[in-house]
Design a protein around this motif. Structure first.
Motif, short mmCIF file in Angstrom:
data_model
loop_
_atom_site.label_atom_id
_atom_site.label_comp_id
_atom_site.label_asym_id
_atom_site.label_seq_id
_atom_site.Cartn_x
_atom_site.Cartn_y
_atom_site.Cartn_z
N GLN A 2 0.84 -1.19 0.00
CA GLN A 2 0.00 0.00 0.00
C GLN A 2 0.87 1.23 0.00
OE1 GLN A 2 -3.23 -0.35 -0.23
NE2 GLN A 2 -4.19 1.52 0.43
N PHE A 35 -4.66 14.06 -2.77
CA PHE A 35 -6.07 14.42 -2.78
C PHE A 35 -6.78 13.82 -1.58
CE2 PHE A 35 -5.98 15.68 -7.28
CZ PHE A 35 -4.91 14.94 -7.76
N TYR A 37 -10.74 12.59 -1.10
CA TYR A 37 -12.04 12.38 -1.71
C TYR A 37 -13.03 11.99 -0.62
CZ TYR A 37 -10.49 12.45 -6.59
OH TYR A 37 -10.02 12.84 -7.83
N GLN A 39 -16.73 10.10 0.05
CA GLN A 39 -17.71 9.18 -0.52
C GLN A 39 -18.88 9.03 0.44
OE1 GLN A 39 -16.65 4.95 -1.25
NE2 GLN A 39 -17.60 5.18 -3.27
N ARG A 43 -22.36 6.81 -2.56
CA ARG A 43 -21.18 6.19 -3.16
C ARG A 43 -20.52 7.05 -4.23
NH1 ARG A 43 -20.86 0.79 -1.99
NH2 ARG A 43 -18.62 1.14 -2.21
N MET A 45 -18.01 9.62 -5.67
CA MET A 45 -16.69 10.06 -5.25
C MET A 45 -16.57 11.55 -5.54
SD MET A 45 -14.91 7.53 -4.02
CE MET A 45 -13.17 7.88 -4.24
N PHE A 91 -11.35 9.27 1.62
CA PHE A 91 -10.18 8.57 1.08
C PHE A 91 -9.08 9.57 0.77
CE2 PHE A 91 -11.77 4.32 0.55
CZ PHE A 91 -13.11 4.44 0.29
N LYS A 95 -1.17 10.61 -6.47
CA LYS A 95 -1.02 10.51 -7.92
C LYS A 95 0.41 10.91 -8.26
CE LYS A 95 -4.11 11.58 -11.75
NZ LYS A 95 -4.96 12.60 -12.41
N LYS A 101 -2.65 7.28 -12.54
CA LYS A 101 -3.75 6.73 -11.77
C LYS A 101 -3.71 7.22 -10.33
CE LYS A 101 -1.07 2.61 -10.56
NZ LYS A 101 0.09 2.87 -11.42
N LEU A 102 -4.89 7.18 -9.71
CA LEU A 102 -4.99 7.47 -8.29
C LEU A 102 -4.75 6.20 -7.49
CD1 LEU A 102 -8.17 9.71 -8.40
CD2 LEU A 102 -5.96 10.45 -7.52
N PHE A 104 -5.41 4.89 -3.70
CA PHE A 104 -6.19 5.29 -2.55
C PHE A 104 -5.72 4.60 -1.27
CE2 PHE A 104 -9.66 7.66 -4.46
CZ PHE A 104 -9.64 7.24 -5.78
N GLY A 105 -5.97 5.28 -0.15
CA GLY A 105 -5.84 4.63 1.15
C GLY A 105 -7.10 3.83 1.44
N ALA A 106 -7.11 3.18 2.59
CA ALA A 106 -8.23 2.31 2.94
C ALA A 106 -9.48 3.07 3.36
CB ALA A 106 -7.80 1.35 4.05
N TYR B 33 -10.25 6.69 -16.87
CA TYR B 33 -9.79 5.67 -15.92
C TYR B 33 -10.97 4.79 -15.52
CZ TYR B 33 -6.36 9.47 -15.12
OH TYR B 33 -5.44 10.49 -15.27
N TYR B 35 -12.03 2.11 -12.34
CA TYR B 35 -11.71 1.62 -11.01
C TYR B 35 -12.79 0.63 -10.57
CZ TYR B 35 -8.48 5.58 -10.56
OH TYR B 35 -7.46 6.48 -10.74
N ASP B 42 -11.36 0.23 -0.75
CA ASP B 42 -11.06 1.45 -1.50
C ASP B 42 -11.06 1.12 -2.99
OD1 ASP B 42 -7.74 1.15 -2.14
OD2 ASP B 42 -8.55 0.02 -0.43
N PHE B 45 -7.49 0.61 -9.09
CA PHE B 45 -7.31 0.98 -10.49
C PHE B 45 -7.30 -0.25 -11.38
CE2 PHE B 45 -5.88 3.19 -14.12
CZ PHE B 45 -4.81 2.49 -14.66
#
Lengths: 114, 110
Positions: A2, A35, A37, A39, A43, A45, A91, A95, A101-102, A104-106, B33, B35, B42, B45
């Protein structure tokens, strides 16, 4: 492995109070983008705030601000004057370049209590 | 303002069937993109396209394929569906740094 780590699965805050969400990341790059985000239960983003690594000044968007510590590879989000509508999963995302691509964390679930 | 449009919003398929998810990016955005977000996870990608060419590939199963068409819309094709493919699939588009997400397609495999 991660790249982005959010160590707080859930944070609770009362309305009008302040909450800080933590995020650390791992990179060998000097220029990158970070970033937060949001949610909500829908759902969707939604981008909350962004930070370019080359900028020393911390980004701010209304009640949302970040504390970007490049040397420590830390990127925390502060939500001030919390509102019921802030309740959501948050989240942190990394990048490596503007077209990449992004990652993300958990996520951290924010619960806002009246 | 125009947003990223995904269709369908919900899809129910049986195991071993095929599904096609569509994404219409924001006009003039040159990067798309895909996902996948499993329950309680989470977003992960899958794949991206820049100017209709594949630009990056993530943990996308060989059963999945995607392409971007001349009008810049993109499709994610998923074959031999498995129960584990049940997830929310997001498409996002960007012109520079910021990625704008669609509302997602919720795929349920039964």
């Amino acid at each position: 492995a991660q790249t982005v780590t959010q160590s707080q699965p859930e944070m609770s805050v009362q309305e009008a109070e302040t909450v800080t969400l933590s995020c650390t990341y791992d990179t060998s790059e000097s220029d990158y983008y970070l970033f937060w985000y949001k949610q909500p239960p829908s759902r969707q983003m939604i981008l909350v705030i962004r930070q370019e690594a080359y900028k020393q000044q911390n980004a701010t968007e209304n009640r949302f601000s970040v504390n970007f510590q490049k040397a420590a590879k830390s990127f925390s989000l502060k939500i001030s004057d919390s509102q019921l509508g802030d309740a959501a999963m948050y989240f942190c995302a990394y990048k490596a370049d503007s077209w990449g691509k992004l990652q993300f964390g958990a996520g951290t679930q924010v619960v806002v209590t009246p | 303002a125009a947003g990223v449009i995904q269709s369908p919003r919900h899809l129910i398929k049986e195991k071993r069937e095929t599904a096609t998810l569509k994404c219409y990016p924001i006009p003039r955005h040159d990067t798309v993109y895909w996902y996948q977000q499993g329950p309680g996870q989470d977003p992960q990608f899958l794949i991206s396209f820049y100017e209709k060419m594949q630009s990056d590939k993530g943990s996308i199963p060989d059963r999945f394929s995607a392409q971007q068409f001349s009008d810049y819309h993109s499709e994610l094709n998923m074959s031999s569906l498995e129960l584990g493919d049940s997830a929310l699939y997001f498409c996002a588009s960007s012109l520079d740094t910021e990625a704008f997400f669609g509302q997602g397609t919720r795929l349920t495999v039964v």
